[in-house]
Design an enzyme around this catalytic site. Structure first.
Site, PDB file in Angstrom:
ATOM      1  N   ASP A   1      34.520  35.838  29.376  1.00 25.29           N
ATOM      2  CA  ASP A   1      34.152  37.255  29.396  1.00 25.29           C
ATOM      3  C   ASP A   1      35.263  38.143  28.848  1.00 25.29           C
ATOM      4  O   ASP A   1      35.024  38.991  27.980  1.00 25.29           O
ATOM      5  CB  ASP A   1      33.796  37.685  30.819  1.00 25.29           C
ATOM      6  CG  ASP A   1      32.457  37.128  31.274  1.00 25.29           C
ATOM      7  OD1 ASP A   1      31.689  36.680  30.404  1.00 25.29           O
ATOM      8  OD2 ASP A   1      32.187  37.129  32.489  1.00 25.29           O
TER       9      ASP A   1
ATOM     10  N   ARG B   1      42.317  41.570  44.234  1.00 27.47           N
ATOM     11  CA  ARG B   1      41.908  42.563  43.243  1.00 27.47           C
ATOM     12  C   ARG B   1      42.712  43.868  43.307  1.00 27.47           C
ATOM     13  O   ARG B   1      43.116  44.396  42.270  1.00 27.47           O
ATOM     14  CB  ARG B   1      40.406  42.849  43.355  1.00 27.47           C
ATOM     15  CG  ARG B   1      39.527  41.656  42.994  1.00 27.47           C
ATOM     16  CD  ARG B   1      39.916  41.043  41.667  1.00 27.47           C
ATOM     17  NE  ARG B   1      39.044  39.955  41.255  1.00 27.47           N
ATOM     18  CZ  ARG B   1      39.462  38.753  40.892  1.00 27.47           C
ATOM     19  NH1 ARG B   1      40.763  38.488  40.903  1.00 27.47           N
ATOM     20  NH2 ARG B   1      38.625  37.828  40.508  1.00 27.47           N
TER      21      ARG B   1
ATOM     22  N   ASP C   1      33.592  42.363  42.332  1.00 28.68           N
ATOM     23  CA  ASP C   1      34.875  42.649  41.695  1.00 28.68           C
ATOM     24  C   ASP C   1      34.849  43.895  40.831  1.00 28.68           C
ATOM     25  O   ASP C   1      35.857  44.602  40.704  1.00 28.68           O
ATOM     26  CB  ASP C   1      35.331  41.443  40.871  1.00 28.68           C
ATOM     27  CG  ASP C   1      35.955  40.364  41.734  1.00 28.68           C
ATOM     28  OD1 ASP C   1      36.277  40.659  42.897  1.00 28.68           O
ATOM     29  OD2 ASP C   1      36.115  39.230  41.256  1.00 28.68           O
TER      30      ASP C   1
ATOM     31  N   SER D   1      31.452  28.787  38.180  1.00 22.66           N
ATOM     32  CA  SER D   1      32.596  29.622  37.817  1.00 22.66           C
ATOM     33  C   SER D   1      33.634  29.535  38.916  1.00 22.66           C
ATOM     34  O   SER D   1      33.314  29.297  40.083  1.00 22.66           O
ATOM     35  CB  SER D   1      32.170  31.075  37.593  1.00 22.66           C
ATOM     36  OG  SER D   1      31.760  31.663  38.809  1.00 22.66           O
TER      37      SER D   1
END
Length: 365
Positions: A15, A71, A100, A131
């Site tokens: 991505d 994060r 996220d 993933s």
């Protein structure tokens, strides 16, 4: 003519690689913030993992928040770089169906209010079998074949922990010392290994926990955006610390204070999971939890073996445990006759409740 500068939280995955190329093609100058090159591990432990340990942070009773805690750490550094470089935009590669995106963007809006957001179309492509997101605290697995909640996780999925069945046949016995609710030292009674820095402590607990297959969970959780998702997590060091901290906290903290603090821990976990680390309410909760940890001090002895953590003992200079008071063999400063009045007072409410229940039953007849 450049359209502006973008700081991209770049993981090296599909991505963010697509986004990097797309941004350059569209005329943006891109600064790729590669988290794995810039070492944030020490501040990640001290500024983010340790507050989670103090809180006994756990979402929906099982998830230790490894991704949720990471994060705001990553996004904070991303904002620092953006400000330093005078960037107009920040970017990430989080999916539009996950949590996220919320965590990254709420952090950026909180710490960099003038930041600009621009939607970037990324084509949907066939995924790998699943993933994975890895950081110092944990590895998470989702998507792909794992989206069927009935499917068992493949044996080769786990990268951070051994299968407990294949783990050593002898335990590691550890002593973890706490001060103000955070670990300041870990030592191994078997081989004498000792660590005192925050990063050293957490990394070593990951090694020991991983060797013994500690910290695997397979759960379905409620995402903030309103859907349920299946996640598999490995959190070896965090699992050991949760058990040790729970033990020393109960040993040293007043019962009623701890009851309030438990509620704050649940609230903290929800706020962090939902992306509100930098909100005023989360700041308030963190300060309250930190205050509660002032007397959480002492040592916990535990065994790590075959996927489990076993508490063996504890000691503290600030313990509220009174061995003489609690002993069944010594009266100490306690009169057992006092219990009679205590019981009668507590029975008043129960007697009245059942008296009214009896009246209601008679009325119905």
């Amino acid at each position: 003519m450049s359209k502006g500068t973008v700081v991209l939280a770049y993981s090296g995955g599909l991505d963010t690689s697509c986004i990097l190329v797309w941004l350059k093609e569209q005329g943006y100058d891109v600064i790729a913030f590669l988290v794995f090159i810039e070492d944030l591990r020490a501040e990640f432990v001290a500024d983010f993992i340790w507050p989670a340990v103090q809180a006994n942070a756990i979402y929906e009773d099982r998830y230790l928040l490894g991704t949720s805690v990471a994060r705001p750490c990553i996004a904070r550094r991303q904002v620092e770089i953006a400000r330093k470089e005078g960037a107009n935009f920040v970017s990430h590669g989080a999916t539009g169906k996950g949590n996220d995106q919320i965590r990254f963007e709420l952090t950026c809006y909180a710490l960099y209010p003038e930041v600009k957001k621009h939607g970037i179309p990324v084509p949907v492509t066939p995924r790998a079998p699943w993933s994975m997101d890895a950081n110092l605290m944990h590895i998470s697995y989702e998507s792909g074949i794992l989206e069927n909640p009935k499917s068992h996780a493949p044996a080769d999925l786990y990268l951070m922990t051994k299968n407990p069945e294949d783990s050593p046949n002898a335990p590691d016995v550890l002593e973890i010392e706490f001060r103000n609710g955070v670990p300041i030292r870990v030592s191994n009674e078997k081989d004498g290994t000792s660590e005192e820095s925050p990063l050293g402590i957490f990394s070593y607990l990951n090694t020991v926990g991983g060797k013994h297959g500690v910290g695997r969970i397979d759960i379905v959780e409620n995402r903030f955006i309103g859907m349920k998702s299946r996640g598999i997590y490995e959190t070896p060091g965090g699992t050991i610390l949760l058990q040790a901290h729970l033990d020393i906290e109960t040993f040293t903290m007043d019962k009623e204070v701890r009851r309030i603090k438990q509620g704050l821990g649940i609230k903290f976990s929800e706020l962090v999971y939902n992306g509100f680390w930098y909100s005023p309410e989360c700041d308030f909760v963190r300060h309250c939890i930190s205050k509660s940890q002032e007397n959480v001090e002492g040592k916990v002895m535990l065994s790590v073996f075959k996927g489990q953590v076993y508490i063996l003992g504890r000691e503290s200079p600030k313990s509220l445990y009174n061995e003489e008071l609690v002993s069944m063999d010594v009266q100490g400063d306690y009169d057992p006759c006092d219990a009679s009045g205590f019981i009668r007072i507590n029975a008043v409410r129960l007697r009245e409740h059942h008296r009214l229940q009896g009246l209601a039953s008679t009325t119905k007849k």
